[in-house]
Scaffold this active site. Structure first.
Site, PDB file in Angstrom:
ATOM      1  N   ARG A 139       0.850  -1.218  -0.134  1.00 19.97           N
ATOM      2  CA  ARG A 139      -0.108   0.020   0.189  1.00 19.97           C
ATOM      3  C   ARG A 139       0.818   1.202  -0.100  1.00 19.97           C
ATOM      4  NH1 ARG A 139      -1.984  -3.570   4.030  1.00 19.97           N
ATOM      5  NH2 ARG A 139      -4.021  -4.410   3.735  1.00 19.97           N
ATOM      6  N   LYS A 144      -1.441  -2.795   8.314  1.00 19.56           N
ATOM      7  CA  LYS A 144      -2.485  -2.704   8.940  1.00 19.56           C
ATOM      8  C   LYS A 144      -2.594  -3.265  10.402  1.00 19.56           C
ATOM      9  CE  LYS A 144      -5.844  -1.423   5.287  1.00 19.56           C
ATOM     10  NZ  LYS A 144      -7.191  -1.625   4.669  1.00 19.56           N
ATOM     11  N   HIS A 198      -2.818   2.450  -5.562  1.00 24.05           N
ATOM     12  CA  HIS A 198      -3.737   1.256  -5.188  1.00 24.05           C
ATOM     13  C   HIS A 198      -3.982   0.365  -6.482  1.00 24.05           C
ATOM     14  CE1 HIS A 198      -5.288  -0.481  -1.576  1.00 24.05           C
ATOM     15  NE2 HIS A 198      -6.170  -0.923  -2.449  1.00 24.05           N
ATOM     16  N   ARG A 251      -1.027  -1.937  -6.873  1.00 20.90           N
ATOM     17  CA  ARG A 251      -1.403  -3.135  -5.925  1.00 20.90           C
ATOM     18  C   ARG A 251      -2.288  -4.216  -6.563  1.00 20.90           C
ATOM     19  NH1 ARG A 251      -1.374  -4.418  -0.498  1.00 20.90           N
ATOM     20  NH2 ARG A 251      -3.312  -5.233   0.320  1.00 20.90           N
ATOM     21  N   HIS A 263      -3.598  -9.326   3.515  1.00 17.71           N
ATOM     22  CA  HIS A 263      -4.873  -9.428   3.529  1.00 17.71           C
ATOM     23  C   HIS A 263      -5.311 -10.367   4.861  1.00 17.71           C
ATOM     24  CE1 HIS A 263      -5.803  -8.608  -0.941  1.00 17.71           C
ATOM     25  NE2 HIS A 263      -5.702  -7.421  -0.235  1.00 17.71           N
ATOM     26  N   TYR A 300      -9.389 -10.860  -6.943  1.00 13.25           N
ATOM     27  CA  TYR A 300      -8.476 -10.798  -8.039  1.00 13.25           C
ATOM     28  C   TYR A 300      -8.544 -11.846  -9.003  1.00 13.25           C
ATOM     29  CZ  TYR A 300      -6.319  -7.122  -5.389  1.00 13.25           C
ATOM     30  OH  TYR A 300      -6.336  -5.856  -4.533  1.00 13.25           O
TER      31      TYR A 300
END
Length: 299
Positions: free
Chosen positions: A150, A174, A245, A248, A271, A280
């Site tokens: 990110r 995150k 993004h 990404r 994730h 994806y």
């Protein structure tokens, strides 16, 4: 209600360590709910019930909010009511039964492989003058595409986060979760050029250990990276206008199209849920269908 909202904001920021963007979004959503409850005559959070929550969501829907927005706001409310119950401010978690529409998943725009190559090639041609900013931009583009990290993760990188020998970068994602992301020879060459010939000319006493620097020597800003990516994408004829993004998304799609394991891509992207990574595969299937329709005589 104002006092409770402030306490919940501190909980999100300090105890859960959520990003400032997520905290603002969640607090804004719940502030809207509490204002709705006040208009219904409630004096405090103890009066919240499922009827109030549903009426608030229904009002959002009638005002034209998208399914994605409604789903996020329902998630914010469920998080809030769960916290109220855990902290003993209400006897029951009234939001645990709150349903929300499934968010509408739009397939993200991605670059073709040749467009990704053209992107970094065009950036490298612009950096032929040897300018520090040019060398940095090439290194940023190569690393974004190579690792799928990110933009916030990229801007937070320090020099010591690079393991040049193993071609691995340590990423703080995150929830303060660390992961390692490998990168290839092109990204390694671009990073070496930046560290040897670009970063030293920009570094100041304020730079600290930051890997990527702005023109004034401070840690590069996310907005500057987004702006740069959009400018460089414009150099690629026919490419969709994507930002960091989008790179990404592109990295994930190309990995899966190349045969990478879904779990490995999940780990690479950081994730929490495999379902997030699975979208994806939809991009790849969509491309396969388009290619089939264009090429097969009986499609």
């Amino acid at each position: 209600m104002t006092r409770v909202l402030g306490a919940w904001e501190r909980h999100l920021a300090v105890e859960r360590d959520l990003s400032a963007h997520t905290v603002r979004a969640y607090v804004g959503d719940v502030a809207g709910l509490l204002e709705h409850a006040r208009r219904l005559g409630l004096a405090g959070v103890e009066g919240l019930d499922l009827r109030v929550l549903r009426s608030w969501l229904a009002r959002q829907q009638s005002s034209g909010r998208s399914r994605t927005t409604l789903a996020r706001r329902a998630t914010a409310v469920r998080t809030f009511t769960a916290w109220l119950a855990r902290s003993g401010q209400v006897p029951l978690d009234v939001g645990s039964s709150l349903a929300s529409p499934r968010p509408h998943r739009v397939l993200p725009a991605v670059l073709r492989r040749d467009e990704a190559e053209d992107l970094v090639r065009a950036a490298a041609e612009r950096a032929d003058d040897g300018s520090a900013a040019g060398l940095r931009d090439v290194a940023v583009l190569e690393l974004l595409y190579a690792t799928g990290i990110r933009v916030g993760e990229l801007c937070g990188l320090d020099v010591d986060d690079l393991d040049a020998e193993r071609r691995v970068v340590r990423v703080l994602g995150k929830g303060r979760k660390e992961r390692s992301a490998p990168y290839g020879a092109p990204a390694a060459a671009a990073l070496d050029a930046w560290l040897a010939g670009g970063r030293p000319s920009l570094v100041t006493a304020e730079s600290g250990p930051a890997l990527f620097l702005g023109v004034r020597g401070g840690r590069v800003d996310q907005r500057a990276v987004r702006s740069m990516v959009h400018r460089r994408i414009a150099d690629v004829p026919g490419a969709p206008d994507i930002g960091p993004h989008g790179l990404r998304h592109t990295a994930a799609t190309h990995l899966l199209e190349g045969g990478a394991d879904l779990r490995a891509v999940q780990e690479l992207l950081g994730h929490a849920s495999l379902a997030t990574t699975q979208r994806y595969t939809h991009v790849s299937t969509d491309r396969l269908r388009r290619a089939y329709r264009q090429a097969h005589p009986r499609a």
